[in-house]
Design a protein around this motif. Structure first.
Motif, PDB file in Angstrom:
ATOM      1  N   GLY A  46     -19.653  -5.839 -10.908  1.00 11.70           N
ATOM      2  CA  GLY A  46     -18.623  -4.861 -10.990  1.00 11.70           C
ATOM      3  C   GLY A  46     -18.433  -4.325  -9.596  1.00 11.70           C
ATOM      4  O   GLY A  46     -17.452  -4.005  -8.974  1.00 11.70           O
ATOM      5  N   GLY A  47     -19.545  -4.172  -8.928  1.00 12.56           N
ATOM      6  CA  GLY A  47     -19.355  -3.664  -7.448  1.00 12.56           C
ATOM      7  C   GLY A  47     -18.711  -4.521  -6.676  1.00 12.56           C
ATOM      8  O   GLY A  47     -18.076  -4.080  -5.508  1.00 12.56           O
ATOM      9  N   LYS A  48     -18.912  -5.864  -6.804  1.00 16.38           N
ATOM     10  CA  LYS A  48     -18.072  -6.789  -5.783  1.00 16.38           C
ATOM     11  C   LYS A  48     -16.659  -6.877  -6.207  1.00 16.38           C
ATOM     12  O   LYS A  48     -15.714  -6.765  -5.453  1.00 16.38           O
ATOM     13  CB  LYS A  48     -18.612  -8.216  -6.212  1.00 16.38           C
ATOM     14  N   PHE A  49     -16.268  -6.594  -7.611  1.00  9.65           N
ATOM     15  CA  PHE A  49     -14.889  -6.537  -7.829  1.00  9.65           C
ATOM     16  C   PHE A  49     -14.301  -5.459  -7.164  1.00  9.65           C
ATOM     17  O   PHE A  49     -13.075  -5.332  -6.604  1.00  9.65           O
ATOM     18  CB  PHE A  49     -14.705  -6.545  -9.569  1.00  9.65           C
ATOM     19  N   ALA A  50     -14.966  -4.220  -7.275  1.00 11.25           N
ATOM     20  CA  ALA A  50     -14.260  -2.904  -6.894  1.00 11.25           C
ATOM     21  C   ALA A  50     -14.256  -2.981  -5.384  1.00 11.25           C
ATOM     22  O   ALA A  50     -13.048  -2.404  -4.901  1.00 11.25           O
ATOM     23  CB  ALA A  50     -15.259  -1.771  -7.334  1.00 11.25           C
ATOM     24  N   SER A  51     -15.205  -3.476  -4.587  1.00  7.76           N
ATOM     25  CA  SER A  51     -15.378  -3.317  -3.204  1.00  7.76           C
ATOM     26  C   SER A  51     -14.413  -4.759  -2.621  1.00  7.76           C
ATOM     27  O   SER A  51     -13.719  -4.560  -1.511  1.00  7.76           O
ATOM     28  CB  SER A  51     -16.575  -3.576  -2.757  1.00  7.76           C
ATOM     29  N   GLN A  52     -14.329  -5.824  -3.288  1.00 11.75           N
ATOM     30  CA  GLN A  52     -13.826  -6.826  -2.758  1.00 11.75           C
ATOM     31  C   GLN A  52     -12.140  -7.379  -3.116  1.00 11.75           C
ATOM     32  O   GLN A  52     -11.511  -7.943  -2.520  1.00 11.75           O
ATOM     33  CB  GLN A  52     -14.474  -8.195  -3.021  1.00 11.75           C
ATOM     34  N   VAL A  53     -11.761  -6.864  -4.316  1.00 11.58           N
ATOM     35  CA  VAL A  53     -10.796  -7.044  -5.030  1.00 11.58           C
ATOM     36  C   VAL A  53      -9.605  -5.504  -4.841  1.00 11.58           C
ATOM     37  O   VAL A  53      -8.413  -6.167  -4.350  1.00 11.58           O
ATOM     38  CB  VAL A  53     -10.730  -7.483  -6.375  1.00 11.58           C
ATOM     39  N   ILE A  54     -10.223  -4.625  -5.335  1.00 12.06           N
ATOM     40  CA  ILE A  54      -9.123  -3.620  -5.471  1.00 12.06           C
ATOM     41  C   ILE A  54      -9.239  -2.637  -4.407  1.00 12.06           C
ATOM     42  O   ILE A  54      -8.329  -1.952  -3.922  1.00 12.06           O
ATOM     43  CB  ILE A  54      -9.321  -2.880  -6.834  1.00 12.06           C
ATOM     44  N   PHE A  55     -10.351  -2.530  -3.534  1.00 12.33           N
ATOM     45  CA  PHE A  55     -10.531  -1.679  -2.512  1.00 12.33           C
ATOM     46  C   PHE A  55      -9.517  -2.101  -1.353  1.00 12.33           C
ATOM     47  O   PHE A  55      -8.887  -1.221  -0.717  1.00 12.33           O
ATOM     48  CB  PHE A  55     -12.004  -1.639  -2.046  1.00 12.33           C
ATOM     49  N   PRO A  56      -9.577  -3.345  -1.048  1.00 12.07           N
ATOM     50  CA  PRO A  56      -8.648  -3.747   0.163  1.00 12.07           C
ATOM     51  C   PRO A  56      -7.110  -3.462  -0.235  1.00 12.07           C
ATOM     52  O   PRO A  56      -6.265  -3.577   0.890  1.00 12.07           O
ATOM     53  CB  PRO A  56      -8.578  -5.486   0.185  1.00 12.07           C
ATOM     54  N   ILE A  57      -6.559  -3.405  -1.551  1.00 18.96           N
ATOM     55  CA  ILE A  57      -5.224  -2.797  -1.541  1.00 18.96           C
ATOM     56  C   ILE A  57      -4.992  -1.376  -1.825  1.00 18.96           C
ATOM     57  O   ILE A  57      -3.937  -1.132  -2.456  1.00 18.96           O
ATOM     58  CB  ILE A  57      -4.590  -3.665  -2.875  1.00 18.96           C
ATOM     59  N   THR A  72      17.459  -2.023 -15.129  1.00 26.69           N
ATOM     60  CA  THR A  72      16.610  -2.582 -16.207  1.00 26.69           C
ATOM     61  C   THR A  72      15.647  -1.584 -16.582  1.00 26.69           C
ATOM     62  O   THR A  72      14.809  -1.841 -17.697  1.00 26.69           O
ATOM     63  CB  THR A  72      16.017  -3.835 -15.626  1.00 26.69           C
ATOM     64  N   HIS A  73      15.228  -0.531 -15.943  1.00 28.85           N
ATOM     65  CA  HIS A  73      14.203   0.373 -16.328  1.00 28.85           C
ATOM     66  C   HIS A  73      12.847  -0.132 -16.184  1.00 28.85           C
ATOM     67  O   HIS A  73      11.719   0.384 -16.802  1.00 28.85           O
ATOM     68  CB  HIS A  73      14.480   1.135 -17.722  1.00 28.85           C
ATOM     69  N   GLU A  74      12.611  -1.293 -15.374  1.00 30.92           N
ATOM     70  CA  GLU A  74      11.403  -1.888 -15.361  1.00 30.92           C
ATOM     71  C   GLU A  74      10.860  -1.347 -13.745  1.00 30.92           C
ATOM     72  O   GLU A  74      11.495  -0.869 -12.948  1.00 30.92           O
ATOM     73  CB  GLU A  74      11.479  -3.333 -14.945  1.00 30.92           C
ATOM     74  N   VAL A  75       9.593  -1.246 -14.083  1.00 32.91           N
ATOM     75  CA  VAL A  75       8.796  -0.648 -12.796  1.00 32.91           C
ATOM     76  C   VAL A  75       7.913  -1.824 -12.291  1.00 32.91           C
ATOM     77  O   VAL A  75       7.045  -2.532 -12.936  1.00 32.91           O
ATOM     78  CB  VAL A  75       7.694   0.448 -13.021  1.00 32.91           C
ATOM     79  N   SER A  76       7.727  -1.881 -10.854  1.00 33.22           N
ATOM     80  CA  SER A  76       6.938  -3.042 -10.210  1.00 33.22           C
ATOM     81  C   SER A  76       5.753  -2.187  -9.526  1.00 33.22           C
ATOM     82  O   SER A  76       5.904  -1.308  -8.907  1.00 33.22           O
ATOM     83  CB  SER A  76       7.726  -3.698  -9.161  1.00 33.22           C
ATOM     84  N   ALA A  77       4.682  -2.579  -9.886  1.00 31.71           N
ATOM     85  CA  ALA A  77       3.373  -1.970  -8.953  1.00 31.71           C
ATOM     86  C   ALA A  77       3.452  -2.526  -7.687  1.00 31.71           C
ATOM     87  O   ALA A  77       4.057  -3.276  -7.408  1.00 31.71           O
ATOM     88  CB  ALA A  77       2.163  -2.572  -9.887  1.00 31.71           C
ATOM     89  N   PRO A  78       2.513  -1.657  -6.845  1.00 30.39           N
ATOM     90  CA  PRO A  78       2.622  -2.143  -5.409  1.00 30.39           C
ATOM     91  C   PRO A  78       1.984  -3.714  -5.337  1.00 30.39           C
ATOM     92  O   PRO A  78       1.425  -4.243  -6.231  1.00 30.39           O
ATOM     93  CB  PRO A  78       1.546  -1.183  -4.796  1.00 30.39           C
ATOM     94  N   LYS A  79       2.315  -4.049  -4.025  1.00 29.88           N
ATOM     95  CA  LYS A  79       1.597  -5.743  -3.836  1.00 29.88           C
ATOM     96  C   LYS A  79       0.343  -5.808  -4.172  1.00 29.88           C
ATOM     97  O   LYS A  79      -0.326  -5.193  -3.656  1.00 29.88           O
ATOM     98  CB  LYS A  79       2.253  -6.071  -2.492  1.00 29.88           C
ATOM     99  N   GLY A  80      -0.106  -6.918  -4.802  1.00 30.84           N
ATOM    100  CA  GLY A  80      -1.562  -7.113  -5.077  1.00 30.84           C
ATOM    101  C   GLY A  80      -1.833  -6.400  -6.488  1.00 30.84           C
ATOM    102  O   GLY A  80      -3.072  -7.156  -6.862  1.00 30.84           O
ATOM    103  N   PHE A  81      -1.396  -5.426  -6.808  1.00 34.72           N
ATOM    104  CA  PHE A  81      -1.918  -4.702  -8.111  1.00 34.72           C
ATOM    105  C   PHE A  81      -2.112  -5.819  -9.435  1.00 34.72           C
ATOM    106  O   PHE A  81      -3.012  -6.012 -10.054  1.00 34.72           O
ATOM    107  CB  PHE A  81      -1.019  -3.617  -8.409  1.00 34.72           C
ATOM    108  N   LYS A  82      -0.907  -6.523  -9.447  1.00 36.10           N
ATOM    109  CA  LYS A  82      -0.864  -7.425 -10.851  1.00 36.10           C
ATOM    110  C   LYS A  82      -1.840  -8.606 -10.694  1.00 36.10           C
ATOM    111  O   LYS A  82      -2.558  -8.784 -11.606  1.00 36.10           O
ATOM    112  CB  LYS A  82       0.679  -8.155 -10.937  1.00 36.10           C
TER     113      LYS A  82
END
Length: 595
Positions: A46-57, A72-82
């Motif tokens: 879990g620590g690897k995912f937090a620090s290596q995947v979502i922390f950089p974005i 369209t009322h659609e929302v795009s999340a920031p780059k990399g979130f999806k």
């Protein structure tokens, strides 16, 4: 520029050395096979995912924010979130503590909370997308019909769909009794729901195919006030009998809030126009079902602030060790350099240790509480479940309010350590301050939590729950009172325990004459009790550290120093808080016209 290293060592200390959670779990059949190795493996990965995947974005997501297509009322999340969310689902992380009957892994909430602390350190705005789904899952798991469970829980468990809680309306926030959203019953047993909701976190986004909204609304014959509120599940897309997605439902995003922080999360204004929903639980009993979600959210918000405190502390320490500025007052500490690193200066150390003490104290309290939650939900002994439920009820408002208040203090201190650089976006610190501020507001403001603690959880049951806490603290004081090396921790703990008992009785007596005395005292009172439970946690941590200080592991030396700092520099705040609490209502009695 920011960095994050998951605090796995301290988590292991709290889980295994302080609370021995594996032994606790052996008493619960559903978790009997959850051992130290299993827990540690989750922490590491879990620590690897937090620090290596979502922390950089995190920093980039804050700068970019979310984008609404008004056509369209659609929302795009920031780059990399999806893409990060796709990895999260593929890793099986959403299912960690969910029921195996719906595809979950069946691990304790305790383990899931540790994961979420790290996710919040890595990227609070991103973590709110899957985090809110847990609350929706819990509410449906507890109160949904069999059909609702079969329709929604497997997809929420897998993370293929996300969930929200839709409470707030433009004219009312905390006072849900004022809400106006209407639900009209239909011949097929469904309801057509019409109204407007605001401040809906993760209310619209492009990270999943469907979003499951839990919506509070009124039936046509509903009583006025909070006793006339029902809860409905309203999917973004209707779900066919075979589980496939059907037509678009009548709920859409009309706007995104422009916020101080958590820019990467879509805080949506939702409009419902004859949206199709189904009733969750009993008519006019919606708050009971929603409180399952709200209490989960309150624990989650405390965990958000714990995560922010930890990551802010780590970065401030790294900066303080590297930044050269002036000389130590007692003489150069780095004579080979043009100036000393700022970590030599006493006030910088005070700010760093404040953040550290609040992070480690919060980790201990949050872990203790969620272990009680696991007992409340799963222990085979009814008496144990009842005791655990009382502990969770008492500590939930403290976790939400005290930890979030402390995070505001701690992240501000950490930004101060950076000087001018702390005010600049690229260094990352100012984002932690901005993100921390919302945690004191949503899921019931900290004033509401204080009123809940003092008015409902303590005075409301004549101090029953509080007496149990006091008895636990007193037993620890008695057990450790004979130890000379524990005196510096036990004596102030015992002293504060006695003062809280007297303060509670005094406020209670005043409240019998004028209920507004509760409102005047509640915020200061919660902070005093927050320090009481932190002092208890720190005394227990000091005990373990003292027993192992000669092991050669510097971890225990650092733990003891931090404990001593907490008792010497932070706990004394209670003296002024008790005085202001006792001042009561009188200093507030100014005529409205004079404001």
């Amino acid at each position: 520029m920011p960095q994050y290293n998951p605090p796995v060592r301290d988590m292991q200390f709290v889980l295994h050395e302080l609370f021995d959670v594996a032994s606790e779990f052996k008493q619960i059949p559903a978790f009997a096979e959850v051992d130290v190795d299993t827990i540690n493996a989750v922490l590491e990965e879990g620590g690897k995912f937090a620090s290596q995947v979502i922390f950089p974005i995190n920093l980039s997501g804050d700068a970019e924010g979310c984008t609404l297509d008004k056509t369209t009322h659609e929302v795009s999340a920031p780059k990399g979130f999806k893409e990060a969310y796709k990895q999260y689902v593929e890793g099986g992380w959403p299912a960690l503590s969910c029921d195996p009957a719906y595809g979950g892994q069946g691990l304790p909430h305790t383990v899931n909370q540790c994961l979420y602390e790290m996710l919040n350190s890595g990227n609070q705005a991103w973590t709110m997308y899957p985090g809110l789904s847990h609350g929706a899952y819990e509410a449906l798991h507890a109160h949904g019909t069999d059909e609702q469970k079969q329709t929604y829980l497997p997809k929420l468990t897998s993370g293929e769909w996300t969930g929200t809680m839709c409470l707030t309306e433009p004219h009312c926030g905390t006072d849900l009794g004022l809400l106006r959203t209407k639900a009209e019953p239909q011949a097929d047993g469904s309801y057509k729901i019409t109204g407007a909701k605001i401040f809906i976190s993760a209310g619209e986004h492009d990270m999943v195919d469907n979003i499951i909204h839990l919506v509070l609304a009124r039936l046509p014959d509903a009583p006025v006030g909070s006793k006339g509120i029902s809860l409905f599940v309203v999917p973004k897309f209707m779900v066919n009998a075979d589980g496939s997605l059907g037509e678009r439902n009548g709920i859409y995003c009309a706007g995104l809030e422009h916020k101080m922080g958590i820019h990467g999360n879509a805080t949506a204004q939702l409009v419902l126009e004859n949206a199709v929903g189904t009733l969750v639980g009993q008519p006019n009993k919606g708050l009971q079902a929603m409180f399952v979600m709200m209490n989960a959210a309150r624990l989650g918000v405390g965990n958000q602030s714990l995560g922010l405190t930890e990551v802010a502390y780590q970065n401030a320490v790294a900066y303080a060790k590297d930044r050269l500025q002036m000389r130590a007052l007692s003489g150069p500490k780095a004579p080979d350099k043009p100036a000393d690193p700022i970590i030599v200066h006493p006030d910088v150390r005070k700010m760093l240790l404040t953040a550290r003490a609040y992070a480690e104290g919060a980790r201990a309290l949050a872990t203790y509480t969620v272990v009680q939650l696991d007992k409340e939900l799963h222990h085979p002994d009814e008496a144990v479940r009842a005791e655990a439920a009382d502990a969770v009820a008492l500590l939930t408002p403290i976790i939400k309010a005290f930890i979030t208040d402390n995070a505001w203090i701690a992240t501000s201190h950490c930004m101060q350590v950076y000087g001018g650089h702390g005010f600049i976006h690229e260094w990352g610190m100012e984002q932690y301050v901005r993100d921390a501020r919302i945690n004191m507001i949503y899921e019931g403001t900290n004033t509401v939590q204080s009123l809940d603690l003092l008015g409902r959880k303590i005075l409301g049951d004549n101090g029953k729950k509080m007496k149990k806490l006091g008895k636990m603290v007193a037993q620890f004081v008695e057990d450790e009172g004979i130890s000379e090396e524990m005196q510096e921790f036990v004596n102030p703990l015992a002293d504060l325990g006695e003062k809280v008992t007297k303060l509670t009785m005094e406020v209670g007596m005043k409240a019998m004459g004028n209920a507004d005395e509760v409102g005047a005292a509640a915020v200061d009172y919660l902070r005093v009790v927050g320090h009481l439970v932190f002092a208890y946690m720190w005394a227990r941590m000091a005990k373990v550290a003292l027993e192992r200080q000669n092991s050669g592991d510097p971890f225990y030396k650092a733990k003891l120093i931090t404990a001593r700092f907490y008792f010497a520099k932070l706990l004394p705040e209670t003296a002024s808080l008790i005085r202001t609490c006792r001042a009561g209502l009188a200093p507030l009695e100014m005529d409205e016209a004079l404001f």
